[in-house]
Design a protein around this motif. Sequence first.
Motif, short mmCIF file in Angstrom:
data_model
loop_
_atom_site.label_atom_id
_atom_site.label_comp_id
_atom_site.label_asym_id
_atom_site.label_seq_id
_atom_site.Cartn_x
_atom_site.Cartn_y
_atom_site.Cartn_z
N VAL A 134 -111.36 4.66 4.26
CA VAL A 134 -111.53 5.30 2.95
C VAL A 134 -112.51 4.48 2.10
O VAL A 134 -113.27 5.02 1.29
CB VAL A 134 -110.16 5.48 2.25
N PHE A 160 -115.99 5.88 0.40
CA PHE A 160 -116.37 5.65 -0.99
C PHE A 160 -117.75 5.02 -1.06
O PHE A 160 -118.60 5.44 -1.86
CB PHE A 160 -115.32 4.73 -1.62
N THR A 219 -105.36 6.31 5.90
CA THR A 219 -105.29 7.37 4.90
C THR A 219 -105.01 8.74 5.52
O THR A 219 -104.14 9.47 5.05
CB THR A 219 -106.63 7.48 4.14
N LEU A 273 -102.54 12.02 4.31
CA LEU A 273 -103.01 13.27 3.69
C LEU A 273 -102.29 14.46 4.31
O LEU A 273 -101.91 15.40 3.62
CB LEU A 273 -104.51 13.46 3.91
N VAL A 279 -100.79 13.05 -0.86
CA VAL A 279 -102.02 13.07 -1.62
C VAL A 279 -101.77 13.66 -3.01
O VAL A 279 -102.67 13.84 -3.81
CB VAL A 279 -103.10 13.85 -0.82
N PRO A 311 -104.39 3.41 -0.14
CA PRO A 311 -105.64 4.05 0.31
C PRO A 311 -105.75 5.49 -0.17
O PRO A 311 -106.86 5.95 -0.46
CB PRO A 311 -105.56 3.98 1.84
N ILE A 365 -106.95 5.49 -3.67
CA ILE A 365 -108.40 5.26 -3.68
C ILE A 365 -109.14 6.56 -3.42
O ILE A 365 -110.11 6.89 -4.11
CB ILE A 365 -108.76 4.19 -2.63
N TYR A 366 -108.65 7.30 -2.43
CA TYR A 366 -109.28 8.58 -2.10
C TYR A 366 -109.21 9.54 -3.29
O TYR A 366 -110.20 10.20 -3.64
CB TYR A 366 -108.57 9.18 -0.88
N ALA A 384 -111.56 8.36 -6.05
CA ALA A 384 -112.97 8.50 -5.67
C ALA A 384 -113.44 9.92 -5.94
O ALA A 384 -114.63 10.17 -6.15
CB ALA A 384 -113.15 8.14 -4.20
N THR A 391 -111.59 2.75 -8.97
CA THR A 391 -111.55 2.88 -7.52
C THR A 391 -111.94 1.58 -6.85
O THR A 391 -111.27 1.09 -5.94
CB THR A 391 -112.50 4.00 -7.07
#
Lengths: 459, 438
Positions: free
Chosen positions: A281, A285, B364, B368, B373, B391, B394-395, B398, B409
């Motif tokens: 991930v 990014f 991640t 999901l 998520v 993680p 972060i997704y 982002a 992030t």
Amino acid sequence: MTTSAVFVISVIIALIAFTNVRQRALISVEGDPSHLHSLPRHYGYYAATCVFLPALFVFLAWLIFGKNVVEGLIISGLPEDFFNQHQQQAQLLMNRIRLVVENGPATETSSEIIEAANQFHTLYTKGIWATFILSVAVGCAGWYYALTRTKPSFRARNIFEQYLSIALIISSVIAIMATLGIVLSLLFESVRFFQEVPITDFLLGTKWSPQTAIRADQVASSGAFGALPLFAGTILITVLAMLVAGPIGLFSAIYLTQYASVRTRKIAKPTLEILAGIPTVVYGFFAALTISPLFREIGEVFGFDIASESALVAGFVMGIMIIPFVSSLSDDAITAVPNSLKEGSMALGATPSETITKVILPAALPGITGAFLLAVSRAIGETMIVVMAAGMQPNLTANPFEAVTTVTVQIVATLTGDQEFDSTKTLSAFALGLTLFVMTMLLNVVALRIVRKYREVYE
Amino acid sequence: MSDDLNIKPTDWQSPEMVRHTQMRNRRERRFKLFGLSAVVLAASFLFLLLGKITLDAAPGFLQTSIEVDITFDKAIIGDPRQMDRDAFIENVRRTNMFRLVQASMDTYFPEVTDRRDRRRLLRLFSAGARDQLRNMLLADPMVAGTSKRVSLLASDDIDQVIKGHIDISLPELQRKVKNKELSWLQKLEEDNRVSLHFHSLFFTSGDSRDPELAGIWGAAVGSALTLFVTLIIAFPIGVLSAIYLEEFAPKNRFTDFIEININNLAAVPSIVFGLLGLAVFLGTMGLPRSAPLVGGMTLALMTLPTIIIASRASIKAVPPSIRDAAMGLGASPMQVVFHHVLPLAFPGILTGTIIGMAQALGETAPLLMIGMVAFIVDIPASLTDAATALPVQIYLWADSPERAFVEKTSAAILVLLTFLIVMNALAIWLRQKFERDW
């Protein structure tokens, strides 16, 4: 009373049984353990197993079947005409009942549902209590049984070790169950998908738009589930990634094994391996935020129009990610080449580079091929980088500057957010998952076989 | 006959041979250079990635505050001396604390009288400023009626201006912060009321739609719970099956099959494990969505092969003489394994487990699939609560459009990477400490 409390209580009873039976065994020989067949603690272990195992079975049975049984009772307990009215959506009905149980009756309109929810709650609580009482009962029965068998001549250790070896076997069977679970769950859902969409349409169709097929009036086999653009996108990105990772990884491996000093190697190798440890991930990014604008600017300088989500960016960053796979696996293959070959070549006057390209690399070729195949399999299955950098648009193109989508991106796209569990759209994700699994599995099997076969040559 | 063949092959001094050797040497240097540049290139990618993220992350740990003179007006918040304590608390909870800020701003900027402008003044502050004031009052009701200089969180746009991420030289229409707001901000800055300081809220709060209020604690707790489940499932099963395969299993088709299976399982794409979790744990077993329990079970299946492979390698490394010695003294096969082999193999097993856990921490895609998520503000308190993981956080960030989420992030990535580096360093340290030649 919650489910986990049941578990904790059986553990506590098992501990008490352990101390009690251990003590009992010692008392039976007046405190002299040398008259016992096994060590005192083995009697304790045996007792704890006798308590814990049956209790665990009761607990697991409740966990696995409890909810379904209660739901079945509730559904059959609904007023008949009400049930017939909603027969098509038994699942939906259950969901509404569950919602009421969880959030209270505020939003529910049907009194039958609220009634059923209350009943559900009572039944469920009763179920937990029954589980609790049953597991305490079987636990105590086990305890009593262990006590009656605690005699100096009782072979506690042997029996306990038999139990232990069964536990060992069960543990290794779980690993197979995981594979079996993957294959079965993917297969089961995929079969349901292929009942609605012919497999040839799925594999060869060129149009992928699962969104439109979710409507009831849409015929699912109209070509909306043609996965070819996804395969094409996956392959395009994989090729780009290998173009980056292949040469860099291989040359790094060559340099680190043949030229670098021991100290450089000691520093450089772990440094490169950090690349493999960074979560994907983070790469995603990095790709979306740094590499994509950078490539767009570079593209503008040379007059290319690079989309902000492009195959190039995703492939490039994925390439960086798999450099360490290629380099450390190639490293292994190169170091496995016997030194005599290298020394023979050098003795004939070849330069190191000639030795490498003409002797070492051909000898290590199978291993390197295996390394590349494993890297390819890794790239095909990679998800987060492509989700964040490749785009969502199915696009049958070989142009790396355009946005493409991949198998993994579409799995994520169809399964995140709200969806019905049974719609063709959801099922299509499992068909994609099956394809992905089969593709990577084949690559892995071939790669592992090549690597193994190659190892035998020099052993 | 050509000239070449007239030269003896050993005539190294001849111009042709000298040229030939020079060419070969050049080719050699070029080849070596290729190798070196490949290593340098790969390393520079790593440093570019880490450097860029660290640079982006640094401001994410800081936050702008604006100092304001607040008069805790009893007419607005109620009088704790005359009210019942519960009634006061109820009143404080219900009152819009921005009325206090509004009053303060009215005295500070007397020239702003337009209703729209007065409301825009309030937008200098974060929505979290309300909670700040409320918590102050709840902690100490006696501040009611007094005046105090309070440092309030600025909104994310103002924060970005202070950090220099919003280009104020652009035409007014193209930026989110308008000229009027900038002039107010300038006045506040001239009075030394604007300050940047360490943002502890980032480490202690859950997710939020407002970047200045968003924190990673919820995701960190979610990750910890998930990893806990992963560990208690994968570690015992992994070690026990490694013991069986290495010490007790007969060599036959069945154990070969298990072995091939485990090797293949290690290379299955992680998202496929997510599909398994979705179909089996959520679909068939009906476990709750988004829960660390399901996330942990899914990741456990993924980590299992790593632990089994590492454990087998380190059990195999224990020399047979140890087993023979224990056996010779009358230990049963189980006692040999559990009293002698396992303790000696344990450092290696632990190393493999830590590496497997580090992989699980960074994963991640499978999460999901099982719904982790979702946007979740609350800190998860149990294994079945809805949660998210680092993680995944972060997704999610982002994907957020606000400029301020970029640094959040990056900051979250930095925290995640720190954990990963610590875990890997621990594994390396363990390996070096317990490494031995038999």
